[in-house]
Design a protein around this motif. Structure first.
Motif, PDB file in Angstrom:
ATOM      1  N   ALA A   2       0.689  -1.406  -0.077  1.00  0.00           N
ATOM      2  CA  ALA A   2      -0.217   0.009   0.125  1.00  0.00           C
ATOM      3  C   ALA A   2       0.921   1.447   0.168  1.00  0.00           C
ATOM      4  CB  ALA A   2      -0.796   0.092   1.226  1.00  0.00           C
ATOM      5  N   LYS A   3       0.402   2.359  -0.748  1.00  0.00           N
ATOM      6  CA  LYS A   3       0.935   3.536  -0.909  1.00  0.00           C
ATOM      7  C   LYS A   3       0.115   4.720  -0.588  1.00  0.00           C
ATOM      8  CE  LYS A   3       4.639   2.121  -4.545  1.00  0.00           C
ATOM      9  NZ  LYS A   3       4.043   0.544  -4.457  1.00  0.00           N
ATOM     10  N   GLY A   4       0.705   5.571   0.189  1.00  0.00           N
ATOM     11  CA  GLY A   4      -0.273   6.871   0.656  1.00  0.00           C
ATOM     12  C   GLY A   4       0.343   7.727   1.171  1.00  0.00           C
ATOM     13  N   TYR A   5      -0.413   8.439   2.295  1.00  0.00           N
ATOM     14  CA  TYR A   5      -0.071   9.362   3.332  1.00  0.00           C
ATOM     15  C   TYR A   5      -0.396   9.052   4.447  1.00  0.00           C
ATOM     16  CZ  TYR A   5       1.787  12.069  -0.569  1.00  0.00           C
ATOM     17  OH  TYR A   5       2.377  12.641  -1.633  1.00  0.00           O
ATOM     18  N   SER A   6       0.345   9.135   5.639  1.00  0.00           N
ATOM     19  CA  SER A   6       0.107   8.833   7.002  1.00  0.00           C
ATOM     20  C   SER A   6      -0.497   9.998   7.466  1.00  0.00           C
ATOM     21  CB  SER A   6       1.237   8.529   7.636  1.00  0.00           C
ATOM     22  OG  SER A   6       2.275   9.524   7.749  1.00  0.00           O
ATOM     23  N   SER A   7      -1.145   9.922   8.735  1.00  0.00           N
ATOM     24  CA  SER A   7      -1.840  11.025   9.465  1.00  0.00           C
ATOM     25  C   SER A   7      -0.985  12.255   9.571  1.00  0.00           C
ATOM     26  CB  SER A   7      -2.265  10.455  10.774  1.00  0.00           C
ATOM     27  OG  SER A   7      -3.265   9.457  10.787  1.00  0.00           O
ATOM     28  N   ASP A   8       0.355  12.234   9.702  1.00  0.00           N
ATOM     29  CA  ASP A   8       1.312  13.117   9.634  1.00  0.00           C
ATOM     30  C   ASP A   8       1.626  13.931   8.361  1.00  0.00           C
ATOM     31  OD1 ASP A   8       4.151  11.564  10.817  1.00  0.00           O
ATOM     32  OD2 ASP A   8       2.815  11.231   8.955  1.00  0.00           O
ATOM     33  N   LEU A   9       0.923  13.332   7.183  1.00  0.00           N
ATOM     34  CA  LEU A   9       1.388  13.655   5.824  1.00  0.00           C
ATOM     35  C   LEU A   9       2.453  13.419   5.358  1.00  0.00           C
ATOM     36  CD1 LEU A   9      -0.874  17.215   5.731  1.00  0.00           C
ATOM     37  CD2 LEU A   9      -1.852  14.831   5.594  1.00  0.00           C
ATOM     38  N   ARG A  10       2.912  12.209   6.081  1.00  0.00           N
ATOM     39  CA  ARG A  10       4.323  11.656   5.392  1.00  0.00           C
ATOM     40  C   ARG A  10       3.910  10.538   4.497  1.00  0.00           C
ATOM     41  NH1 ARG A  10       8.597  11.202  10.341  1.00  0.00           N
ATOM     42  NH2 ARG A  10       8.592  13.472  11.041  1.00  0.00           N
ATOM     43  N   PRO A  11       4.678  10.509   3.409  1.00  0.00           N
ATOM     44  CA  PRO A  11       4.248   9.326   2.418  1.00  0.00           C
ATOM     45  C   PRO A  11       4.782   8.156   2.856  1.00  0.00           C
ATOM     46  CG  PRO A  11       6.300  10.624   1.679  1.00  0.00           C
ATOM     47  CD  PRO A  11       5.682  11.261   2.814  1.00  0.00           C
ATOM     48  N   PHE A  12       4.139   6.956   2.818  1.00  0.00           N
ATOM     49  CA  PHE A  12       4.359   5.647   3.189  1.00  0.00           C
ATOM     50  C   PHE A  12       4.290   4.595   1.967  1.00  0.00           C
ATOM     51  CE2 PHE A  12       0.123   3.468   3.129  1.00  0.00           C
ATOM     52  CZ  PHE A  12      -0.634   4.162   3.424  1.00  0.00           C
ATOM     53  N   ASP A  13       5.150   3.719   2.092  1.00  0.00           N
ATOM     54  CA  ASP A  13       4.970   2.369   1.034  1.00  0.00           C
ATOM     55  C   ASP A  13       5.188   1.143   1.962  1.00  0.00           C
ATOM     56  OD1 ASP A  13       7.360   1.675  -2.064  1.00  0.00           O
ATOM     57  OD2 ASP A  13       5.456   0.675  -1.033  1.00  0.00           O
ATOM     58  N   ALA A  14       4.204   0.495   2.571  1.00  0.00           N
ATOM     59  CA  ALA A  14       4.056  -0.590   3.200  1.00  0.00           C
ATOM     60  C   ALA A  14       4.026  -1.768   2.770  1.00  0.00           C
ATOM     61  CB  ALA A  14       3.048  -0.209   4.518  1.00  0.00           C
ATOM     62  N   TRP A  15       4.347  -2.617   3.264  1.00  0.00           N
ATOM     63  CA  TRP A  15       4.343  -4.131   2.840  1.00  0.00           C
ATOM     64  C   TRP A  15       3.934  -5.031   4.145  1.00  0.00           C
ATOM     65  CZ3 TRP A  15       5.323  -5.850  -2.088  1.00  0.00           C
ATOM     66  CH2 TRP A  15       6.017  -4.891  -2.989  1.00  0.00           C
ATOM     67  N   GLY A  16       3.023  -5.992   3.500  1.00  0.00           N
ATOM     68  CA  GLY A  16       2.681  -7.014   4.717  1.00  0.00           C
ATOM     69  C   GLY A  16       3.694  -8.037   4.831  1.00  0.00           C
ATOM     70  N   GLN A  17       3.403  -9.040   5.698  1.00  0.00           N
ATOM     71  CA  GLN A  17       4.365 -10.156   5.944  1.00  0.00           C
ATOM     72  C   GLN A  17       4.290 -11.291   4.958  1.00  0.00           C
ATOM     73  OE1 GLN A  17       1.508  -9.967   7.350  1.00  0.00           O
ATOM     74  NE2 GLN A  17       0.631 -11.988   7.449  1.00  0.00           N
ATOM     75  N   GLY A  18       3.198 -11.244   4.088  1.00  0.00           N
ATOM     76  CA  GLY A  18       3.194 -12.463   3.297  1.00  0.00           C
ATOM     77  C   GLY A  18       2.325 -13.589   3.590  1.00  0.00           C
ATOM     78  N   THR A  19       1.713 -14.025   2.735  1.00  0.00           N
ATOM     79  CA  THR A  19       0.861 -15.353   2.960  1.00  0.00           C
ATOM     80  C   THR A  19       1.053 -16.226   1.703  1.00  0.00           C
ATOM     81  OG1 THR A  19      -1.583 -16.222   3.343  1.00  0.00           O
ATOM     82  CG2 THR A  19      -1.243 -14.445   1.732  1.00  0.00           C
ATOM     83  N   GLN A  20       1.449 -17.473   2.273  1.00  0.00           N
ATOM     84  CA  GLN A  20       1.785 -18.651   1.199  1.00  0.00           C
ATOM     85  C   GLN A  20       0.539 -19.338   0.427  1.00  0.00           C
ATOM     86  OE1 GLN A  20       5.192 -20.217   0.657  1.00  0.00           O
ATOM     87  NE2 GLN A  20       3.780 -20.964  -0.978  1.00  0.00           N
ATOM     88  N   VAL A  21       0.718 -19.270  -0.646  1.00  0.00           N
ATOM     89  CA  VAL A  21      -0.204 -20.194  -1.556  1.00  0.00           C
ATOM     90  C   VAL A  21       0.623 -21.318  -2.303  1.00  0.00           C
ATOM     91  CG1 VAL A  21      -1.608 -19.759  -3.695  1.00  0.00           C
ATOM     92  CG2 VAL A  21      -1.533 -18.015  -2.009  1.00  0.00           C
ATOM     93  N   THR A  22       0.005 -22.384  -2.130  1.00  0.00           N
ATOM     94  CA  THR A  22       0.624 -23.509  -2.724  1.00  0.00           C
ATOM     95  C   THR A  22      -0.544 -24.279  -3.455  1.00  0.00           C
ATOM     96  OG1 THR A  22       1.980 -23.933  -0.725  1.00  0.00           O
ATOM     97  CG2 THR A  22       1.597 -25.493  -2.518  1.00  0.00           C
ATOM     98  N   VAL A  23      -0.022 -24.583  -4.752  1.00  0.00           N
ATOM     99  CA  VAL A  23      -1.197 -25.060  -5.563  1.00  0.00           C
ATOM    100  C   VAL A  23      -0.623 -26.375  -6.055  1.00  0.00           C
ATOM    101  CG1 VAL A  23      -2.448 -24.931  -7.665  1.00  0.00           C
ATOM    102  CG2 VAL A  23      -2.099 -22.761  -6.508  1.00  0.00           C
ATOM    103  N   SER A  24      -1.245 -27.521  -5.588  1.00  0.00           N
ATOM    104  CA  SER A  24      -0.652 -28.781  -5.650  1.00  0.00           C
ATOM    105  C   SER A  24      -1.705 -29.829  -5.558  1.00  0.00           C
ATOM    106  CB  SER A  24       0.512 -28.969  -4.793  1.00  0.00           C
ATOM    107  OG  SER A  24       0.939 -30.332  -4.971  1.00  0.00           O
TER     108      SER A  24
END
Length: 120
Positions: free
Chosen positions: A97-119
């Motif tokens: 996600a990209k945007g602005y925080s409450s103090d109007l600073r830009p952010f570029d945030a990442w989650g921790q990830g989730t595994q998808v396995t197709v098998s």
């Protein structure tokens, strides 16, 4: 600080479906765009799908017609509906996600990830 938490991953058989969820929380003023990326073992992280604040979407050629990205703006939740899954879709899926925080600073945030396995 902005936090992203993904969920919904798991093991699915080829041809099956999964829906991934990403909830954004924290000191958010506005989110300009969100997206799903994935990284398979030994490969670089790649864009799967993105959605900007105007509603425009972008999909990787490899998932076009099989995946749908959407967002609940009120709840700051991003979804990725994946159908007709293939073994090649196996990867860790990350939310961004990209945007602005409450103090109007830009952010570029990442989650921790989730595994998808197709098998089978």
């Amino acid at each position: 600080q902005v936090q992203l938490v993904e969920s919904g991953g798991g093991l699915v058989q080829p041809g099956g479906s999964l829906t991934l969820y990403c909830e954004a929380s924290g000191s958010i003023f506005t989110i300009n765009g969100m997206g799903w990326y994935r990284q398979a073992p030994g490969k670089e992280r790649e864009l799967v799908a993105s959605l900007n604040s105007g509603g425009a979407t972008n999909y990787a050629d490899s998932v076009k017609g099989r995946c749908t990205i959407s967002r609940d703006n009120a709840m700051n939740i991003l979804y990725l509906q994946m159908n007709s899954l293939k073994p090649g879709d196996t990867a860790v899926y990350y939310c961004n996600a990209k945007g602005y925080s409450s103090d109007l600073r830009p952010f570029d945030a990442w989650g921790q990830g989730t595994q998808v396995t197709v098998s089978s």
